[in-house]
Scaffold this active site. Sequence first.
Site, PDB file in Angstrom:
ATOM      1  N   CYS A 155     -22.287 -47.954 -55.914  1.00 18.79           N
ATOM      2  CA  CYS A 155     -21.370 -47.156 -56.454  1.00 18.79           C
ATOM      3  C   CYS A 155     -20.829 -46.158 -55.588  1.00 18.79           C
ATOM      4  O   CYS A 155     -21.306 -45.090 -55.257  1.00 18.79           O
ATOM      5  CB  CYS A 155     -22.017 -46.605 -57.715  1.00 18.79           C
ATOM      6  SG  CYS A 155     -20.936 -45.288 -58.663  1.00 18.79           S
ATOM      7  N   CYS A 158     -20.832 -42.635 -57.066  1.00 19.91           N
ATOM      8  CA  CYS A 158     -22.139 -42.245 -57.262  1.00 19.91           C
ATOM      9  C   CYS A 158     -22.331 -41.373 -56.034  1.00 19.91           C
ATOM     10  O   CYS A 158     -23.170 -40.516 -56.012  1.00 19.91           O
ATOM     11  CB  CYS A 158     -23.098 -43.157 -57.645  1.00 19.91           C
ATOM     12  SG  CYS A 158     -22.952 -44.095 -59.152  1.00 19.91           S
TER      13      CYS A 158
END
Length: 272
Positions: A155, A158
């Site tokens: 991600c 993230c």
Amino acid sequence: GNNNNIINNNNNNVSSRRSFYDSVIKISANNDNNSNNNNNIDNNVKKEEKESTTMSAQERILREAGLWEEDDEKTSTKKEEKSSSNSDELDNSRRRNLSVAAISTVFALTNFFWQYSHPVTETQLLANMQKSSAPVTTIGQNGKPSVVDFWAPWCENCRLAAPTLSKIEEEYKDKVNFVMINGGEDAAWPYIEAFGVDAIPHLALVDSNGDVQTALIGPIPKSVLEADLDVLLRNANIINNNEKEEHQPLPFVMLDVFKDAPAGRRRVHFDN
């Protein structure tokens, strides 16, 4: 009469010779005394010259002014021994200090080059936070609000949010539960369903009772997280102290997953 004259002449000659010998002895004695005096003067001059070479300018000035006290040989020897001992101790101390400084410098440089050649990536930062994560069973159970972060190594958002979340955790770690859940693992699915996660990153803010108040999606500014957490902490004090004061709403609300859900669905609870 002639005999008497001869005797008198002999006596006179003896007296003359005695006077001559006395004069020679006196002259010799005077010469010896003068030689001794000259030797003493020479010795004193040499001694003063030797002392002047070993004395500092300040000592010579004090000596000429009559304020310098001569040390006897024993005192001078003791001073020299003490000075030598102090000099040795100073040299040893300097060597120790230099050694410590050298070791510290080598250690600092080694650490710097290690950090430079092995930087902590955002993914490693998230993995480290995962290792120190509070268990999900603490949510709503220890009187503290909770931050539940769903993340994954693949991600991108993230990774972008990792440094900010790490700073927030360091700031609030004694007052808030920080729970990290790797959404890329199969074991995460029960928690994904419980929190209604449909995208990652998903940051759920949960009050001290275990009720999910909001979900923040994507990289979030540090000031936004701080403002919401401060309100959650004030509300936790009201709950923990059984006060009748109304709870304050969060200043920043993004996604309310349980807005249309049945009553009680907002509260999450996980058994040990």
